[in-house]
Design an enzyme around this catalytic site. Structure first.
Site, PDB file in Angstrom:
ATOM      1  N   GLU A  97       0.836  -1.206   0.000  1.00 43.19           N
ATOM      2  CA  GLU A  97       0.000   0.000   0.000  1.00 43.19           C
ATOM      3  C   GLU A  97       0.866   1.248   0.000  1.00 43.19           C
ATOM      4  OE1 GLU A  97      -3.341  -0.370   2.767  1.00 43.19           O
ATOM      5  OE2 GLU A  97      -3.228   1.781   3.173  1.00 43.19           O
ATOM      6  N   ASP A  99       0.171   5.375   0.669  1.00 43.86           N
ATOM      7  CA  ASP A  99      -0.924   6.227   1.166  1.00 43.86           C
ATOM      8  C   ASP A  99      -0.638   7.709   1.210  1.00 43.86           C
ATOM      9  OD1 ASP A  99      -2.469   4.021   1.979  1.00 43.86           O
ATOM     10  OD2 ASP A  99      -1.480   3.927   3.919  1.00 43.86           O
ATOM     11  N   GLU A 101      -2.960  10.551   3.069  1.00 40.80           N
ATOM     12  CA  GLU A 101      -4.179  10.777   3.838  1.00 40.80           C
ATOM     13  C   GLU A 101      -4.135  12.196   4.371  1.00 40.80           C
ATOM     14  OE1 GLU A 101      -5.788   6.769   5.625  1.00 40.80           O
ATOM     15  OE2 GLU A 101      -3.986   7.368   6.699  1.00 40.80           O
TER      16      GLU A 101
END
Ligand SMILES: *[C@@H]1O[C@H](CO)[C@@H](O)[C@H](O)[C@H]1NC(C)=O
Length: 278
Positions: A97, A99, A101
């Site tokens: 993953e 990310d 955010e």
């Protein structure tokens, strides 16, 4: 004939994906579909969060390496408790993953850009930043560059973080699982703003975040020679990029897992101990 045809469709796919895409063509709404909206001929996507639920999307295809750019305009006003995401992920226990955010805040208080990388199911590689602009006023471009040697996070073309492939030193690196592109707007007031102290003010709902001009220049899981010939496939950071990244990290980085000796009291993760030039 079949070979020729698959070659042609393969090239078409690659070429198509190199251009600014359309949300209609590239993604499916997978959560809160009744409130999320694609607009402007597919150039614009609005995600909405209300008391009932958030909303989110996922790319129709999965990719193994690529450069993904998207413009975001984040929840304005009192966005405390909300989290807007833009990330890539594979599935399963040993998933990979990458990310971005965005943790909302009270009006006038800064958003936090939270980044993380999972390799083979293991994350704990957070780095957090303030931004040098108000991300709710205008659209800004956020990019993931992922190739076999490195992952680079960029904001308006400025690299803010690099994660190198240090497999030779025993550090896992995402390079064998295809990942889908995802985005979401959700309520995370148990941890997002000042560690969960500031709660979502539902009288301000619905909250809205906008995604514009998703551009996917990426490879399918069968890495074709055409794909490996792309500029980003071998791209690293120039000296100027490195200088700019250091500037951002010095002025705007507020958390670096590699410096968190309290948390990693048993020893910092292996990549933190490698020389920066490794
Ligand atoms: C919100 O604002 C406070 C006060 O300026 C700051 O400490 C915090 O890092 C900001 N962001 C989040 C997500 O809590």
């Amino acid at each position: 004939m079949w070979v020729v045809w698959s070659l042609v469709s393969c090239l078409a796919l690659l070429i198509r994906s190199a251009h600014g895409g359309s949300f209609y063509q590239d993604i499916d709404l997978i959560w809160g579909q009744n409130k999320a909206k694609i607009m402007g001929n597919g150039r614009l996507l609005e995600l909405v969060l209300d008391r009932e639920s958030g909303s989110g999307f996922k790319s129709k295809n999965d990719y193994l390496f690529g450069r993904i750019d998207v413009q975001l305009k984040l929840v304005a006003g009192n966005s405390a408790g909300t989290v807007t995401t833009f990330y890539m992920t594979s599935l399963g226990d040993a998933h990979d993953e990458i990310d971005f955010e965005f943790l909302g805040n009270l009006s006038g208080d800064p958003y936090v850009l939270h980044t993380n990388i999972y390799a083979q199911g293991k994350g704990n590689r957070e780095m957090q930043f303030y931004l040098w602009f108000d991300p709710t006023r205008n659209f800004h471009t956020y990019s993931i560059l992922w190739n076999p040697q490195r992952i680079i996070f960029l904001v308006d073309g400025i690299p803010i973080r690099e994660f190198k492939n240090n497999e030779a030193a025993g550090v896992p690196f995402p390079r064998s699982q295809a990942m889908g592109i995802r985005g979401s707007l959700w309520d995370a007031d148990n941890w997002a703003t000042r560690g969960g102290l500031v709660k979502t003010d539902w009288s301000q709902a619905p909250f809205r975040a906008f995604y514009r001009d998703l551009a996917i220049d990426a490879c399918a899981w069968w890495t074709s020679p055409a794909c490996a010939a792309r500029g980003w496939y071998r791209q690293g950071l120039s000296r100027r990029d490195q200088r700019r990244m250091r500037w951002v990290q010095r002025r705007y980085m507020i958390y670096d897992y590699c410096k968190d000796v309290k948390r990693f009291w048993q020893g910092l993760p292996r990549e933190c101990k490698l020389p920066a030039a490794a």
